[in-house]
Design a protein around this motif. Structure first.
Motif, PDB file in Angstrom:
ATOM      1  N   GLU A   1      32.459  56.507   4.949  1.00  0.00           N
ATOM      2  CA  GLU A   1      33.271  57.525   6.578  1.00  0.00           C
ATOM      3  C   GLU A   1      33.455  57.127   8.089  1.00  0.00           C
ATOM      4  O   GLU A   1      34.628  56.422   8.814  1.00  0.00           O
ATOM      5  N   MET A   2      31.957  56.248   8.597  1.00  0.00           N
ATOM      6  CA  MET A   2      31.357  56.191   9.709  1.00  0.00           C
ATOM      7  C   MET A   2      33.159  54.290   9.953  1.00  0.00           C
ATOM      8  O   MET A   2      33.279  54.458  11.019  1.00  0.00           O
TER       9      MET A   2
ATOM     10  N   SER B   1      40.133  52.767  12.912  1.00  0.00           N
ATOM     11  CA  SER B   1      40.904  53.538  12.992  1.00  0.00           C
ATOM     12  C   SER B   1      41.388  54.036  13.765  1.00  0.00           C
ATOM     13  O   SER B   1      41.933  54.784  14.978  1.00  0.00           O
ATOM     14  N   VAL B   2      40.378  53.945  14.871  1.00  0.00           N
ATOM     15  CA  VAL B   2      39.610  55.082  16.219  1.00  0.00           C
ATOM     16  C   VAL B   2      39.159  53.931  17.000  1.00  0.00           C
ATOM     17  O   VAL B   2      38.132  53.842  17.120  1.00  0.00           O
TER      18      VAL B   2
ATOM     19  N   LEU C   1      28.471  62.088   8.785  1.00  0.00           N
ATOM     20  CA  LEU C   1      29.152  60.634   7.668  1.00  0.00           C
ATOM     21  C   LEU C   1      28.646  58.896   7.537  1.00  0.00           C
ATOM     22  O   LEU C   1      27.522  59.214   7.525  1.00  0.00           O
TER      23      LEU C   1
ATOM     24  N   HIS D   1      36.789  65.317  16.778  1.00  0.00           N
ATOM     25  CA  HIS D   1      37.367  63.752  15.962  1.00  0.00           C
ATOM     26  C   HIS D   1      36.478  64.022  14.589  1.00  0.00           C
ATOM     27  O   HIS D   1      36.692  63.514  13.297  1.00  0.00           O
ATOM     28  N   LEU D   2      35.130  63.767  15.087  1.00  0.00           N
ATOM     29  CA  LEU D   2      34.095  63.140  13.808  1.00  0.00           C
ATOM     30  C   LEU D   2      33.479  64.666  13.199  1.00  0.00           C
ATOM     31  O   LEU D   2      33.050  63.994  11.786  1.00  0.00           O
TER      32      LEU D   2
ATOM     33  N   ILE E   1      36.543  55.501  19.877  1.00  0.00           N
ATOM     34  CA  ILE E   1      35.388  55.498  19.096  1.00  0.00           C
ATOM     35  C   ILE E   1      34.310  54.678  18.579  1.00  0.00           C
ATOM     36  O   ILE E   1      33.274  53.531  18.254  1.00  0.00           O
ATOM     37  N   GLY E   2      34.927  53.506  18.282  1.00  0.00           N
ATOM     38  CA  GLY E   2      34.506  52.056  16.876  1.00  0.00           C
ATOM     39  C   GLY E   2      34.175  51.271  18.297  1.00  0.00           C
ATOM     40  O   GLY E   2      32.816  50.774  17.522  1.00  0.00           O
TER      41      GLY E   2
ATOM     42  N   VAL F   1      36.429  55.487  10.444  1.00  0.00           N
ATOM     43  CA  VAL F   1      36.994  55.758  11.938  1.00  0.00           C
ATOM     44  C   VAL F   1      36.468  54.648  12.789  1.00  0.00           C
ATOM     45  O   VAL F   1      37.337  54.215  13.821  1.00  0.00           O
TER      46      VAL F   1
ATOM     47  N   ILE G   1      35.961  64.631  10.202  1.00  0.00           N
ATOM     48  CA  ILE G   1      35.790  63.942   9.094  1.00  0.00           C
ATOM     49  C   ILE G   1      34.491  64.286   8.675  1.00  0.00           C
ATOM     50  O   ILE G   1      34.529  64.505   7.409  1.00  0.00           O
TER      51      ILE G   1
END
Length: 551
Positions: A121-122, A128-129, A117, A35-36, A132-133, A125, A39
């Motif tokens: 961008e980080m 939104s995710v 990132l 996913h990363l 991962i967050g 993420v 992005i």
């Protein structure tokens, strides 16, 4: 991510709980990395490449797909390896999320494939995710704790023990979770570094990365030197400005930012406010073994930042004026903040007692907090605590583990009316603590440092106590001077809200768009939990007010 061995950090790692170790060094799953990769930008860096260096300014988030990166602490003793980052791990700590310059450096030591990132961008993420967050935020927080314990040489506070400016600087960096070390210039290591850098050993100075000297900086000067963002651009426009970063203010920031408001928090001293001076809070729900005030505030700040709130500390609001679009807040550096709404959470401060020479001994034996920093000054001496509330009781219990003996002085004939029962029972049963009722501190003694106090009992007269540590935790003066005559206050200076102020909601003040919560509010319950509750609830009123402006 693994820790380089053998180093002192391997020993520090043992102090972490299993959960902290797992959080700090957890790798990303293949799905997360995929996913990363979609992005970010995939780069290949040769061995010897510096990805970033301490103090350089804004830097990026990296995932190591292959190869090896060393995290390096650059100091006066040379470069020390803090950690090694290998495949499927990621680089960074809390400063990356907060927009701070890096405290450490990152160098590729084996040819590496990386996913890069930007900070924006980080953060996108993380929001939104959540899968991962959660991994990233937990790791960043745990790594900051490791940095706090490792005495990083990126920031060295230099000066003699007991020097007020040294204590002030240590208070600031400790309570704001800024990694640092302190070298007493009366000891061999500190004296040697002061001599090498031609510094006056009697003065407080700051050394960055081993050789960059900042002479006698104030707290904003320390932050500026480290690249910690303080200045909000002149004319910045936000939906919500929270003045004060105590429990209530942080809660308002968490709920405001999580509900889509562009939120800014202004704090004049340290994140946590007065609660940050408490060594242990035991009656806050969810923490059966207690939690320190700084830890509680720290966790809340991370939540608020995760949702996009910004913090500026130390910065002070000097005045507020109404405008066509809302309110204009003048900061101590002259900049203006344009805000559509304000939550005042400035809390209270301990009152300064009318004691001769009090100001002379402040931070030189007289303290208004009882944290790990102040406790170190209690070694090999008795400590005296003035106050009969929970803060004083918590301080006495904590200090009793460091001082020879603790004396608690109160003017009343008992503590039952002012202190929680669980604390009262502990004080009464602890042989290391003596409660002096009907007693006041009437004189301070010493040369440059406090060396003793006079206790005066209402009936039995004077007693001298040899002490190098007096803790004043009495009274509650509201921090409302900066408001001028904008909001209605009660006769003690606390802000009137709700019906008493003609407000339409319980926390509305007499000024449209300004709300007050927590200890600064007239009639509030002076408890951490109630402040947090008010901070969360007030955001609903703010939303209603802003919706009315747009209607």
């Amino acid at each position: 991510m693994t820790i380089e061995t053998p180093t002192k950090n391997q020993e520090l790692l043992q102090e972490f709980t299993a959960a902290q170790r797992e959080a700090a060094f957890k790798s990303l799953s293949p799905d997360m990395i995929a996913h990363l990769r979609e992005i970010g930008t995939v780069t290949r860096e040769a061995s010897g490449t510096w990805l970033y260096e301490a103090g350089m300014g804004a830097y990026d988030f990296y995932v190591v797909v292959s190869g090896m990166v060393h995290i390096i602490d650059q100091g006066d003793q040379g470069d020390g390896i803090i950690g090694r980052v290998g495949s499927n791990a990621f680089i960074g700590e809390l400063g990356l999320l907060m927009g701070q310059a890096p405290f450490l450096s990152a160098k590729v030591v084996e040819d590496a494939e990386l996913i890069r990132l930007t900070g924006d961008e980080m953060r996108a993420v993380i929001n939104s995710v959540p899968e991962i967050g959660d991994v990233i935020v937990a790791a960043f927080a745990a790594r900051r704790e490791l940095l706090m314990k490792s005495a990083t040489a990126n920031l060295t506070i230099m000066g003699p023990e007991g020097e007020p400016s040294v204590v002030r600087a240590l208070e600031y960096v400790s309570r704001n979770r800024i990694p640092h070390r302190w070298l007493d210039t009366r000891q061999a290591e500190g004296a040697a570094l002061a001599d090498r850098l031609s510094l006056d050993p009697a003065q407080m100075n700051v050394v960055l990365r081993g050789d960059q000297v900042v002479k006698r900086p104030d707290n904003p000067g320390i932050a500026y030197a480290l690249g910690i963002p303080l200045d909000v651009a002149d004319g910045t426009s936000v939906d919500l400005t929270v003045i004060g970063a105590g429990p209530g203010g942080i809660a308002a920031a968490v709920y405001g930012a999580s509900e889509g408001l562009n939120t800014l928090v202004i704090e004049n001293t340290a994140i946590g406010g007065q609660v940050g001076t408490s060594s242990r809070i035991e009656n806050y729900m969810g923490f059966p073994t207690g939690i320190s005030g700084t830890d509680l505030a720290y966790r809340g700040q991370i939540q608020a930042i995760k949702f996009g709130a910004r913090f500026a500390s130390p910065r002070t609001a000097r005045s507020v004026e109404q405008t066509e679009d809302g309110w204009n807040i003048k900061l101590c550096n002259g900049n203006d903040i344009c805000t559509r709404s304000i939550v005042v959470a400035t809390g209270v401060q301990y009152r300064r007692m009318p004691l001769p020479r009090l100001e002379e001994f402040e931070r030189a034996g007289v303290y208004y907090a009882a944290t790990e920093l102040e406790a170190r000054f209690c070694a090999n001496t008795e400590a005296v605590v003035i106050g009969g509330g929970n803060s004083a009781g918590q301080a006495a219990m904590y200090l009793s583990r460091h001082a020879k003996h603790v004396h608690v002085c109160i003017r009343r004939d008992g503590l039952a009316a002012t202190m929680s029962d669980y604390l009262l029972k502990r004080l009464e049963s602890d042989p290391r603590i003596t409660v002096h009722t009907l007693t006041e501190v009437t004189a301070l003694h010493g040369d440059k440092m406090l060396s003793g106090v006079t206790l005066t009992h209402k009936e039995n007269g004077d007693t001298h106590v040899d002490t190098k540590a007096l803790f004043i935790m009495i009274g509650a003066a509201p921090n409302t001077d900066w408001l001028g005559d904008k909001c209605k206050l009660d006769d003690k200076g606390f802000i009137l809200t709700g019906e008493a102020a003609g407000g339409s909601t319980p926390f509305a003040t007499s000024c449209s768009g300004i709300y007050a919560i927590g200890d600064v509010r007239s009639g509030s319950v002076k408890r951490v939990a109630s402040s947090v509750g008010e901070g969360s609830v007030v955001v609903s009123a703010v939303h209603g007010y802003l919706a009315g402006l747009e209607a």
